[in-house]
Design an enzyme around this catalytic site. Structure first.
Site, mmCIF file in Angstrom:
data_model
loop_
_atom_site.group_PDB
_atom_site.id
_atom_site.type_symbol
_atom_site.label_atom_id
_atom_site.label_comp_id
_atom_site.label_asym_id
_atom_site.label_seq_id
_atom_site.Cartn_x
_atom_site.Cartn_y
_atom_site.Cartn_z
ATOM 1 N N GLU A 1 0.922 -1.337 -0.020
ATOM 2 C CA GLU A 1 -0.036 0.073 -0.013
ATOM 3 C C GLU A 1 0.836 1.256 0.030
ATOM 4 O OE1 GLU A 1 -3.346 0.973 -0.094
ATOM 5 O OE2 GLU A 1 -3.458 -0.894 -1.080
ATOM 6 N N GLY A 2 1.782 1.298 0.567
ATOM 7 C CA GLY A 2 3.023 2.363 0.443
ATOM 8 C C GLY A 2 3.386 2.661 -0.868
ATOM 9 N N HIS A 3 3.663 1.858 -1.615
ATOM 10 C CA HIS A 3 4.131 2.116 -2.884
ATOM 11 C C HIS A 3 2.765 2.496 -3.871
ATOM 12 C CE1 HIS A 3 6.938 -1.448 -1.994
ATOM 13 N NE2 HIS A 3 7.910 -0.270 -2.633
ATOM 14 N N GLY B 1 8.843 8.125 -1.018
ATOM 15 C CA GLY B 1 8.039 8.003 0.189
ATOM 16 C C GLY B 1 8.983 8.573 1.294
ATOM 17 N N ASP C 1 11.643 6.404 3.510
ATOM 18 C CA ASP C 1 13.224 6.418 3.350
ATOM 19 C C ASP C 1 13.344 8.106 3.343
ATOM 20 O OD1 ASP C 1 14.033 3.663 2.468
ATOM 21 O OD2 ASP C 1 12.066 4.261 1.635
ATOM 22 N N GLN D 1 16.951 9.103 1.836
ATOM 23 C CA GLN D 1 16.603 8.930 0.441
ATOM 24 C C GLN D 1 16.320 10.031 -0.432
ATOM 25 O OE1 GLN D 1 16.084 4.920 -1.689
ATOM 26 N NE2 GLN D 1 14.002 6.070 -1.863
ATOM 27 N N VAL E 1 3.084 5.181 4.792
ATOM 28 C CA VAL E 1 1.876 4.451 5.074
ATOM 29 C C VAL E 1 2.143 3.165 6.117
ATOM 30 C CG1 VAL E 1 0.263 2.822 3.992
ATOM 31 C CG2 VAL E 1 1.075 4.904 2.666
ATOM 32 N N SER F 1 8.506 -3.668 2.120
ATOM 33 C CA SER F 1 8.714 -5.250 1.481
ATOM 34 C C SER F 1 9.427 -6.089 2.540
ATOM 35 C CB SER F 1 9.630 -4.974 0.100
ATOM 36 O OG SER F 1 8.915 -3.980 -0.665
ATOM 37 N N ARG F 2 10.391 -5.425 3.148
ATOM 38 C CA ARG F 2 11.214 -6.312 4.237
ATOM 39 C C ARG F 2 10.574 -6.872 5.538
ATOM 40 N NH1 ARG F 2 15.747 -2.595 2.555
ATOM 41 N NH2 ARG F 2 17.236 -4.022 1.463
HETATM 42 P P1 AMP Z 1 11.179 0.505 -2.488
HETATM 43 O O1 AMP Z 1 10.575 -0.370 -3.340
HETATM 44 O O2 AMP Z 1 11.295 -0.042 -1.024
HETATM 45 O O3 AMP Z 1 12.705 0.811 -2.744
HETATM 46 O O4 AMP Z 1 10.505 1.902 -2.185
HETATM 47 C C1 AMP Z 1 10.098 2.553 -3.351
HETATM 48 C C2 AMP Z 1 9.349 3.730 -2.774
HETATM 49 O O5 AMP Z 1 8.272 3.472 -2.014
HETATM 50 C C3 AMP Z 1 10.328 4.673 -2.165
HETATM 51 O O6 AMP Z 1 10.061 6.198 -2.495
HETATM 52 C C4 AMP Z 1 9.912 4.617 -0.809
HETATM 53 O O7 AMP Z 1 10.165 5.544 0.156
HETATM 54 C C5 AMP Z 1 8.190 4.238 -1.054
HETATM 55 N N1 AMP Z 1 7.678 3.434 0.282
HETATM 56 C C6 AMP Z 1 8.295 2.287 0.596
HETATM 57 N N2 AMP Z 1 7.324 2.059 1.880
HETATM 58 C C7 AMP Z 1 6.579 3.127 1.967
HETATM 59 C C8 AMP Z 1 5.576 3.394 2.954
HETATM 60 N N3 AMP Z 1 5.394 2.347 4.005
HETATM 61 N N4 AMP Z 1 4.833 4.514 2.738
HETATM 62 C C9 AMP Z 1 5.241 5.602 1.856
HETATM 63 N N5 AMP Z 1 6.146 5.233 1.079
HETATM 64 C C10 AMP Z 1 6.719 4.262 1.278
#
Ligand code: AMP
Length: 283
Positions: A35-37, A147, A150, A153, A176, A186-187
């Site tokens: 859901e975050g993505h 997001g 991070d 980042q 989220v 994802s982890r």
């Molecule tokens: P990742 O796949 O972990 O590299 O994340 C891809 C993007 O999704 C990055 O900009 C993250 O900051 C964002 N993201 C990951 N988890 C969340 C979350 N729980 N809420 C909001 N954004 C997220």
């Protein structure tokens, strides 16, 4: 949804949209979507004519002892989630199409890359900045969605865009969380039952910091001591760092000042799984 596997194919499909001056939103991810993505994708869809999502597990941002090879993947599920969101373009390049064999040029953002997570992951942000710069050049989006999860980042990329005069708006989207407060990641699937039950303590510690500031506390040592008390509840947590830093330069702050926005940020291990979380605080 169109799925593109090479930068050339993607460029061919995007060119007509660029010519029509359509706004392009870009959401980079490493897949195993949650859901975050998807909240980033929805925001991009709302604010742009078309949205490009990438799924690429970037080897350059993993350290030699990190989880590159076991990073969770499920492309089939990711595709179906993105289709449901009516995502226009999904870019899934192979590593060889991103990094040629003799690849040797990287982007490095100075001191911002060395703070917080950069201390235990010294090459991580160089890897992130490099792949994001490459993807920005391939896609040429109007807006880039990242997001707050991070946060470092986000700052590293925002700074790179500013320092290198890149023509893209960088937008940060809030974290989220699961119902119990754990930031979606994802982890999180790596966590065993016991650790999963303890993991919300990270957010509880961040909320304790906000409460302390609300009651007038300005001394960050005392705020962090209160946070550590909360973290003690999780017996299996091995804390990597716990810091309260200036939201812009990520330097540690000793006394809160109402003119400086700060971030309380932490990282810790449950078993081999490293989780991060943060919260923005205004004194
Ligand atoms: P990742 O796949 O972990 O590299 O994340 C891809 C993007 O999704 C990055 O900009 C993250 O900051 C964002 N993201 C990951 N988890 C969340 C979350 N729980 N809420 C909001 N954004 C997220």
């Amino acid at each position: 949804m169109q799925v593109l596997r090479t930068p050339q194919a993607l460029n061919r499909r995007l060119e007509p949209h660029r010519n029509k001056k359509n706004s392009v939103g870009f959401v980079p991810t490493m897949g195993f979507l949650h859901e975050g993505h998807l909240s980033l994708v929805r925001r991009s869809k709302k604010e742009n004519d078309i949205t490009v999502v990438s799924i690429f597990i970037n080897p350059l941002q993993f350290g030699p002892k990190e989880d590159l090879n076991r990073y969770p993947r499920n492309i089939k599920r990711d595709k179906s989630l993105l289709k449901k969101e009516n995502t226009e373009f999904l870019f899934i390049p192979e590593t060889r199409d991103v990094y040629a064999e003799d690849f040797q040029t990287t982007a490095k953002v100075g001191y911002l890359s060395g703070r917080l997570c950069g201390r235990s992951r010294p090459t991580h942000f160089q890897g992130v900045a490099t792949v994001v710069l490459k993807f920005l050049n391939m896609i040429k989006p109007s807006s880039l969605y990242l997001g707050q999860k991070d946060y470092q980042q986000f700052r590293v990329i925002e700074k790179m865009v500013e320092d290198l005069n890149l023509a893209v708006h960088v937008k940060m989207h809030p974290i989220v969380r699961e119902k119990d407060g754990l930031a979606m990641s994802s982890r999180n699937v790596y966590l065993n039952k016991k650790d999963r039950a303890q993991a919300p303590v990270l957010y509880q510690a961040l909320k304790a910091a906000v409460r302390a500031v609300k009651t007038g506390e300005r001394n960050t040592s005392r705020i962090k001591a209160g946070m550590r008390q909360v973290l003690k509840k999780a017996g299996t947590l091995r804390l990597d760092y716990l810091e309260i830093v200036d939201a812009r330069n990520l330097a540690p702050v000793v006394t809160l000042d109402k003119n400086v926005r700060v971030v309380a940020a932490l990282a810790g291990f449950f078993g081999p799984t490293r989780l991060i979380d943060n919260i923005l605080i205004k004194a």
